[in-house]
Design an enzyme around this catalytic site. Structure first.
Site: not given
Ligand code: BAL
Length: 272
Positions: A40, A109, A141
């Site tokens: 990411e 995202k 993520c």
């Molecule tokens: N635990 C998720 C961390 C993120 O989405 O950056």
């Protein structure tokens, strides 16, 4: 289809350092590899309010242009995260670049994590594209902690879920559970590449990059160090997992939203 998960340290805010590591990984990749998956926001690292304008790029910026050239030179598809600047807004975006198409797909995202708020705007759709006969969808993520996100990709017929991850301690087991569940409940393969090492504000990224089959079984899993994992998967094998039931066909409750079929090889699920 040969997938390479490239689990690396990242320097938040250091575009040159991160792109050099991408360049080196591509140079060192196997000629048999079809798709490389980086973590990411790997091109920029996680931005701050102070450096956001400097580290974010447009989808036709220099970083993407360099990746298009590298993809073509090596004949390899590249999936990588970036901080995207678009019409005055900023998105936590994954790009999918192929040798023949250039930028074939991108995904913004949709579920913003604590540190995303105030930096990024949320995306409003999920995308599924077909490449080399495989239907590929993308999450980033925190998205995988929401069943609806992968279910939207399931609605679009996704066979291979690619997750660019930037997950930190203590949430390693949360993502290990989530990625197996999302793959199983939607009968799809899933590959997830995470960062390792230190980040801003003392964050420690735990690695654990992995490949999961449509039964939710972990096929391989990295540790906490830099590494590349190569695995050959055949998403068309899915039929062996669909012998007796199909969650998507037999479920009693549907998710909200609207499907848009742009053309035979690209559909989106718009969040309503
Ligand atoms: N635990 C998720 C961390 C993120 O989405 O950056």
């Amino acid at each position: 289809m040969e997938i390479e998960l490239v689990q690396l340290e990242c320097k938040d805010g250091d575009l040159e350092y991160n792109l050099n590591k991408v360049r080196r990984a591509i140079k060192n990749s196997s000629d048999a590899t079809d798709i490389m998956v980086f973590p990411e926001t790997y091109l920029s690292g996680f931005p701050t309010q102070e450096n956001l304008n400097m580290v974010s790029q447009s989808l036709d910026g220099s970083g993407i242009q360099q990746l298009k050239s590298l993809s073509k030179e090596k004949n390899i598809a590249i999936t990588v995260g970036m901080a995207e600047a678009h019409e005055g807004k900023f998105y936590n975006t994954t790009v999918f670049i192929t040798p023949e198409d250039g930028l074939l797909a991108y995904y913004r995202k949709t579920h913003l994590w604590l540190t995303d708020h105030g930096i990024f705007d949320a995306g409003d759709r999920y995308s599924c594209i077909e490449w080399q006969g495989v239907k590929i969808g993308f999450l980033i993520c925190f998205d995988i902690e929401y069943p609806e996100s992968a279910r939207a990709l399931g609605e679009l017929g996704t066979e291979l879920l690619i997750v660019t991850n930037g997950n930190m301690d203590p949430y390693g087991l949360t993502h290990r559970t989530a990625i197996m569940a999302r793959a199983q409940e939607n009968h799809m393969f899933a590959v997830m590449t995470n960062r390792v090492g230190l980040g801003n504000d003392g964050l420690v990224f735990h690695g654990g990059s992995c490949v999961v089959n449509p039964m939710g079984q972990l096929l391989c899993e990295a540790g906490r160090e830099e590494c590349s994992i190569r695995m050959n998967i055949d998403p068309k094998q899915m039929t062996q997992f669909l012998t007796e039931f199909n969650y998507l066909k037999e479920r009693r409750m549907k998710i909200t939203g609207q499907k848009i079929q742009h053309h035979t090889k690209h559909s989106d699920w718009i969040i309503s």
